[in-house]
Every structure is written in C-alpha cells, then in structure tokens.
Design an enzyme around this catalytic site. Structure first.
Site, PDB file in Angstrom:
ATOM      1  N   SER A 178       0.779  -1.183  -0.067  1.00 30.17           N
ATOM      2  CA  SER A 178       0.046  -0.169  -0.040  1.00 30.17           C
ATOM      3  C   SER A 178       0.840   1.353   0.055  1.00 30.17           C
ATOM      4  O   SER A 178       0.363   2.335  -0.483  1.00 30.17           O
ATOM      5  CB  SER A 178      -0.922   0.017   1.278  1.00 30.17           C
ATOM      6  N   HIS A 206      -5.295  -3.589  -2.632  1.00 28.06           N
ATOM      7  CA  HIS A 206      -4.999  -2.841  -3.581  1.00 28.06           C
ATOM      8  C   HIS A 206      -4.792  -3.350  -5.035  1.00 28.06           C
ATOM      9  O   HIS A 206      -4.288  -2.556  -6.286  1.00 28.06           O
ATOM     10  CB  HIS A 206      -3.768  -2.011  -3.270  1.00 28.06           C
ATOM     11  N   LYS A 237     -12.270  -0.198  -2.029  1.00 22.64           N
ATOM     12  CA  LYS A 237     -11.427   0.453  -3.164  1.00 22.64           C
ATOM     13  C   LYS A 237     -11.672   0.504  -4.448  1.00 22.64           C
ATOM     14  O   LYS A 237     -12.646   1.444  -4.815  1.00 22.64           O
ATOM     15  CB  LYS A 237      -9.876  -0.174  -2.721  1.00 22.64           C
TER      16      LYS A 237
END
Length: 389
Positions: A178, A206, A237
């Site tokens: 990240s 991610h 996300k």
C-alpha cells in the site's frame, strides 16, 4: 490521564508526526471540496471512480428501499440476507474460487483469517511491509510469527528452511503493497510454498479490480489463481463500496464462518453496501477499459515525475511513492501542494520506515490528462523551490 496524553502528543508534534482529519464535503472524485475549498484529489483509493458512479448509487438506494438501512444483526443471527449470499457467489465467480465469505471490512477479514486459522505450534511467515491488519492478525493468533525482509525471497527461503516442527506453515503477503505500490513476487512465493509445504494468503486490497487480465488481482496477474489458499480483499477501493471478503475453498469458508471471531461477532454489512459492491464487481468485469485507463494514467504520471528527477519507487500500479526523506520536509511539501490546490498527503513513520517519508500519490481512472499535467507541473515547481530536484 490528560496530562500524560498532552506529553505524548507534544512528542508526536515535535517529531512532525501529528495526524489531523480533513473535512470533505464531496465524494472522492478527481476534484473535491475539502475544508470549503476545491482541490485536485490525488490520494484516493477509489481507483476506478466507482465510489461516485451513478450506477452504484442507484443500486445502493434500491438496497435501502427493499431491506432498510442496516442489517440488524450479525450474519449468524438476523443479518444474513439473500443479497449477502449472492454477493459471496459473485465474488467467488470473479476470483475463480470455490467460495467466498464477506466481512464488514478488509481489516476484519485479515484479522479473522489469520487469528482463526493459525494455532499454537504453527508458524506464520509475514512480509516486513505487510498491512497493519495482517500484523494485528498475527499478534492475535497463537502461532509463532517470523518476519522476512520485504519481498526478499532469499530471506524467506532461509527462514522457511530453518523453521522446524510439525505445525502448519503460512506465508502471508500483501499482493500490492500500500505504500510503495510494488507487487509481491508471487511466483517465487508459490515455488517456496510447494517446496516447504506451506500455505499462502494474499491481501489483494490494492490489486482487486486493478491487476490481471480480468482485474481479479495479483494471482490473476501472474497466472497463479489456483495456487492461493486464501485471498483477502476489500470492497472499498476499486470496487467502490464498503466491506471485505475472503475467497477460498468451500470447506475453508465453512471453517471461517464457525471460527473467525471478527465474522461471528460483527454486524453484517448494510444492504446499500452489498448492492453497491455487486454493481461494482459487475462493472469491473464488463468495462475493462476503466482498468486500462487507470494503468495508462499511472504510467504517464510515473514517467513524467521520473523524467523531472524525483525519486520514484519502481512499479506499475496506481500507487506512486515520491520519496522526500524527512517527516518535516514531506509535511512541508504536502502543505505547499495544498496551497496550489492539490491534495496529496505526506506519509510518515511509523507507517513507513524512518527517513523514507513520502508523498503517496494515487491515480484514478477518472483523472483527465489536463489534471495529470497540472499536478506534474505543481510538483515540479515545489520540488525546485525546496531543492529536492
């Protein structure tokens, strides 16, 4: 007690590590209103722009209309709606696994898997730069935790070889890290796991919706979808909603349902979050051009900043780390960008190692070329003013 808090807060401030909340009055679009002013946003994990997409908003509203605003309880009492199980089936199809189980956040998913699967006598091998939720899951488990140097397969192999005992071995890593945006060396991890009879868990927070031919994540990117035992992800996300999940085998799902405390005792995700997530996954699967635009934007911004002389961590994901060094300098750079109408926060210890404070720039598919060029121009200007380039 308050005197103690004041003393500790003063030390944090002197180190340039004070954290403060920003007040947004718009959603995470490429341009936002923060503290009453307009800014270009280059710090959001809303990678594909789906968190503000009208289709997700519509589905979320429909979920509220049919089921209400909250789930009313845990999944094991009154909170298990048909749409929860539909979402789990759709995640499993998306991730190409037998099953999936939804948690109320990615943090709870990581903590739940590690703390329930790993027992006394087992050993966890955890990358040094893993997310805090993985670290906390390791701490909550009764297993021994061995930390290997970041993405260092020589160190991981040495520690696997030196580890003795009959307990289970568990290699745990972020798929995309990240802070630096680099990708875990999954092919070598899979090779070592087979050699030393270890299992693998990836945190794909991610990577989901970002990497791979189908946007399935890190294993898809490397063509290793059948080699991973647990893939943890987030719905908050690229998918654009809220919540977390674990994709795994059917028997492992049933095990988590009966043993993961962060699943058993959590209030189920709200209907609006569930329906928004289902729509987000559908869009990711049906609109690959969003992912392609995201990665195109990331390549462009990374290349231009490198050409300007900045120290940029290598990578191809939408997370771009511009290394500054000192905490105070990183904070100053971020503040100057704010004055120029750009929001990119400074990331400092303990989130990153001492001496590696940076601007963590994140790109979205919805950023225009004009916005990319504007932020490049402002970063170059400030970099020259501060003597960084």
């Amino acid at each position: 007690m308050n005197d103690r808090f004041r003393r500790e807060l003063q030390v944090i401030e002197e180190q340039g590590l004070t954290r403060k909340l920003r007040l947004f009055s718009t959603g995470n679009e490429s341009e936002v209103v923060m503290n009453g002013k307009k800014f270009l946003l280059f710090s959001s994990n809303n990678y594909l722009g789906l968190a503000t997409d009208s289709r997700l908003k519509k589905k979320a509203t429909e979920g509220i209309s049919k089921y209400g605003t909250g789930a009313g309880g845990s999944r094991l009492t009154t909170g298990n709606f048909d749409i929860h199980e539909q979402l789990e089936s759709e995640i499993a199809d998306f991730k190409k696994t037998e099953a999936a189980i939804v948690f109320s956040s990615g943090y709870l998913a990581n903590v739940g898997v590690i703390s329930s699967v790993m027992k006394a006598g087992d050993t966890i091998f955890s990358d040094a730069w893993n997310h805090a939720s993985i670290i906390d899951g390791c701490r909550l488990s009764k297993a021994k935790t061995i930390v290997y140097e970041h993405a260092d397969m020589v160190d991981l192999e040495r520690k696997l070889r030196q580890s003795h005992g009959d307990g289970m071995k568990f290699i745990v890593t972020d798929g995309v890290f990240s802070m630096d945006g680099d990708i875990a060396p999954l092919p070598k991890i899979v090779e070592l796991a087979k050699e030393y009879k270890a299992y693998i868990m990836i945190d794909d927070a991610h990577a989901t919706g970002v990497l791979g031919n189908d946007g399935c994540g890190t294993a898809d990117y490397f063509g290793l979808k059948d080699e991973i035992d647990f893939t943890v992800g987030t719905l908050s996300k690229a998918i654009g909603a809220e919540g977390g999940f674990v994709s795994t085998s059917s028997i492992a799902k049933n095990y988590l349902l009966n043993n993961a405390r962060s699943f058993i005792f959590q209030t189920a995700l709200s209907p609006s979050a569930i329906e928004a997530a289902r729509e987000g996954i559908s869009i990711i699967q049906n609109e690959p051009e969003r992912r392609k635009q995201l990665l195109k934007n990331a390549r462009y911004l990374r290349l231009k900043l490198e050409e300007s002389g900045f120290v940029i961590k290598e990578g191809e994901t939408p997370i771009i780390s511009l290394i500054i060094g000192g905490s105070h300098e990183a904070m100053q750079f971020s503040a100057k960008l704010l004055d120029e109408g750009v929001f990119i926060p400074a990331i400092r210890p303990p989130t990153v190692p001492k001496g590696s404070s940076r601007l963590r720039i994140t790109v979205m598919a919805t950023h225009t070329i004009e916005q990319l060029d504007m932020v490049i121009s402002k970063i170059k200007k400030i970099g020259k003013e501060m003597g960084i380039v």
